[in-house]
Structure formats: C-alpha cells, structure tokens
Design an enzyme around this catalytic site. Sequence first.
Site, PDB file in Angstrom:
ATOM      1  N   ARG A  21      11.540  -1.670  11.438  1.00  0.00           N
ATOM      2  CA  ARG A  21      10.351  -1.133  12.104  1.00  0.00           C
ATOM      3  C   ARG A  21      10.089  -1.902  13.384  1.00  0.00           C
ATOM      4  NH1 ARG A  21       5.369   0.038   8.055  1.00  0.00           N
ATOM      5  NH2 ARG A  21       4.287  -0.871   9.836  1.00  0.00           N
ATOM      6  N   ARG A  48      -9.871   1.473   8.790  1.00  0.00           N
ATOM      7  CA  ARG A  48      -9.498   0.089   9.073  1.00  0.00           C
ATOM      8  C   ARG A  48     -10.531  -0.633   9.920  1.00  0.00           C
ATOM      9  NH1 ARG A  48      -3.304   1.183   8.984  1.00  0.00           N
ATOM     10  NH2 ARG A  48      -2.417  -0.857   8.621  1.00  0.00           N
ATOM     11  N   ARG A  98      10.872  -6.538   4.772  1.00  0.00           N
ATOM     12  CA  ARG A  98      10.781  -5.170   5.260  1.00  0.00           C
ATOM     13  C   ARG A  98      11.394  -5.052   6.654  1.00  0.00           C
ATOM     14  NH1 ARG A  98       4.981  -2.530   5.364  1.00  0.00           N
ATOM     15  NH2 ARG A  98       4.776  -3.602   7.336  1.00  0.00           N
ATOM     16  N   LYS A 100       0.824  -1.220   0.000  1.00  0.00           N
ATOM     17  CA  LYS A 100       0.000   0.000   0.000  1.00  0.00           C
ATOM     18  C   LYS A 100       0.852   1.261   0.000  1.00  0.00           C
ATOM     19  CE  LYS A 100      -2.445  -0.646   3.746  1.00  0.00           C
ATOM     20  NZ  LYS A 100      -1.903  -1.935   4.215  1.00  0.00           N
ATOM     21  N   ARG A 107      -0.639  -8.727  13.428  1.00  0.00           N
ATOM     22  CA  ARG A 107      -1.183  -7.665  12.571  1.00  0.00           C
ATOM     23  C   ARG A 107      -2.051  -8.267  11.462  1.00  0.00           C
ATOM     24  NH1 ARG A 107       2.764  -4.351   9.863  1.00  0.00           N
ATOM     25  NH2 ARG A 107       1.415  -2.559  10.021  1.00  0.00           N
TER      26      ARG A 107
HETATM   27  P1  AMP Z   1       0.673   0.950   8.717  1.00  0.00           P
HETATM   28  O1  AMP Z   1       1.940   1.675   8.445  1.00  0.00           O
HETATM   29  O2  AMP Z   1      -0.480   1.451   7.899  1.00  0.00           O
HETATM   30  O3  AMP Z   1       0.818  -0.535   8.628  1.00  0.00           O
HETATM   31  O4  AMP Z   1       0.272   1.261  10.233  1.00  0.00           O
HETATM   32  C1  AMP Z   1       1.138   0.957  11.300  1.00  0.00           C
HETATM   33  C2  AMP Z   1       0.363   0.918  12.613  1.00  0.00           C
HETATM   34  O5  AMP Z   1      -0.240   2.188  12.868  1.00  0.00           O
HETATM   35  C3  AMP Z   1      -0.803  -0.063  12.656  1.00  0.00           C
HETATM   36  O6  AMP Z   1      -0.401  -1.376  12.955  1.00  0.00           O
HETATM   37  C4  AMP Z   1      -1.651   0.531  13.756  1.00  0.00           C
HETATM   38  O7  AMP Z   1      -1.100   0.280  15.045  1.00  0.00           O
HETATM   39  C5  AMP Z   1      -1.507   2.019  13.493  1.00  0.00           C
HETATM   40  N1  AMP Z   1      -2.545   2.464  12.537  1.00  0.00           N
HETATM   41  C6  AMP Z   1      -2.375   2.931  11.273  1.00  0.00           C
HETATM   42  N2  AMP Z   1      -3.543   3.240  10.709  1.00  0.00           N
HETATM   43  C7  AMP Z   1      -4.506   2.961  11.627  1.00  0.00           C
HETATM   44  C8  AMP Z   1      -5.922   3.043  11.646  1.00  0.00           C
HETATM   45  N3  AMP Z   1      -6.610   3.474  10.571  1.00  0.00           N
HETATM   46  N4  AMP Z   1      -6.563   2.662  12.766  1.00  0.00           N
HETATM   47  C9  AMP Z   1      -5.898   2.243  13.856  1.00  0.00           C
HETATM   48  N5  AMP Z   1      -4.567   2.113  13.903  1.00  0.00           N
HETATM   49  C10 AMP Z   1      -3.867   2.473  12.804  1.00  0.00           C
END
Ligand code: AMP
Length: 188
Positions: free
Chosen positions: A133, A88, A127, A13, A144
């Site tokens: 990360r 989400r 990654r 994404k 996740r």
């Molecule tokens: P990502 O980089 O999109 O994978 O997001 C990393 C982390 O940020 C996720 O595992 C969540 O802990 C938090 N996060 C990102 N977007 C959301 C969302 N829309 N709702 C809740 N937590 C989020």
Amino acid sequence: MRLVLLGPPGAGKGTQAARLATELAVPAISTGDIFRANVSEGTELGREAQAFMDAGEYVPDTVTNAMVRDRLAADDARGGFLLDGYPRTTAQVAELDRMLDADGSSLDAVVELTVDTDEVVKRLAQRATEQHRSDDGEAVQRHRLEVYAAQTAPLVDVYAGRGLLRPVDGLGEVAEVTRRILAALGRG
Ligand code: AMP
C-alpha cells in the site's frame, strides 16, 4: 444492525469487518476501500483523495461525508450496515448523526478494537510487505497513528458517553477476535 468499527490503523478493522458483515448479513462499508478503488480507477474523487492518503492525512470531511452519504443511501444499506473507518472526526460523527436522524434510524453499537502500539507497528510493517500500500511506508504509518490519536481517539469518549461503546481486545487469532466482537454485541 447499524454498527461502527473503531480502532487505530493496523488494529484489524478490515479483516474483522469482512467477517462480521457475513455473520450479521449487513454490508461492510470501508471508506478506505472506497477511496482506494477511486484512486485506482482514476476518478475525480480518487484524484481529490490521493495526496491526503499518501501523506497519511485524513481526506477532508466535506469530501468524505458526501461519499458516505451516497453510499448509505444505497438499497443494500437500508436494513443495516457496518462502517469500517468512518466516522474518524467529531465533525463526521455529527454528520453521521444527521444522516441517520433524517431517516429515523440510529446506531446500535460502536465496536472499539483495542491493540497496543507495539503490536500495531508490527502489523503495519507486515501489511506493508504483503500489500504494497502506498500509505504504508514507515514515516507515513507513524503519522497515521498520530493523526488517529489526535482526531479519532476522542470519538471513543463521545460514543462511550452515549452508552454505545463496546471495547473488544483485538489481539489474538482472527476467529477468536470475531467471536469476542459477536459476544460483545450479544450475538455470541
Ligand atoms: P483505511 O483503509 O481505513 O486505513 O483508510 C486509508 C486512508 O483513507 C486514510 O489514511 C485516509 O487518508 C482515508 N480515509 C479513510 N476513511 C476516512 C475518513 N473517515 N475520513 C478521512 N479520511 C479517510
């Protein structure tokens, strides 16, 4: 264009969002990036989010929704945006609907990047090596994916029911996947 990019962790994404933002001339808004920036800057929001992120859990809807509401109110998002990683949860879908309704706009499409689980696990492992990360350890990655299946996968049906869903095969060369997405949006 007002777009949402949906797909499991590791589907690509973030990579595609950056490319599409350039192609479509709209800002890519990644909730994960905003949270990570706040964590590294040590802000209040970052302190609230960090434990959830490190555990592979979602940050509570109230916190996330308020952050997105602020971001979408910024000038550069008025003419369109690409949301990467939001909504989400079904509660976030409802909140996004309210934000858009309030200014008389609506989503144009929801792109679902599809990839099989084995491939996603492979990409997340890669990654983890490349980006270090803190939420990319193996147990957290698995969690996740479970959280995605339980809380976010149902959004696919919600947006399909509205006729907005554009499923796109996320497996392949980065540029080829971008081409598929643009074609699915009628911009190919
Ligand atoms: P990502 O980089 O999109 O994978 O997001 C990393 C982390 O940020 C996720 O595992 C969540 O802990 C938090 N996060 C990102 N977007 C959301 C969302 N829309 N709702 C809740 N937590 C989020």
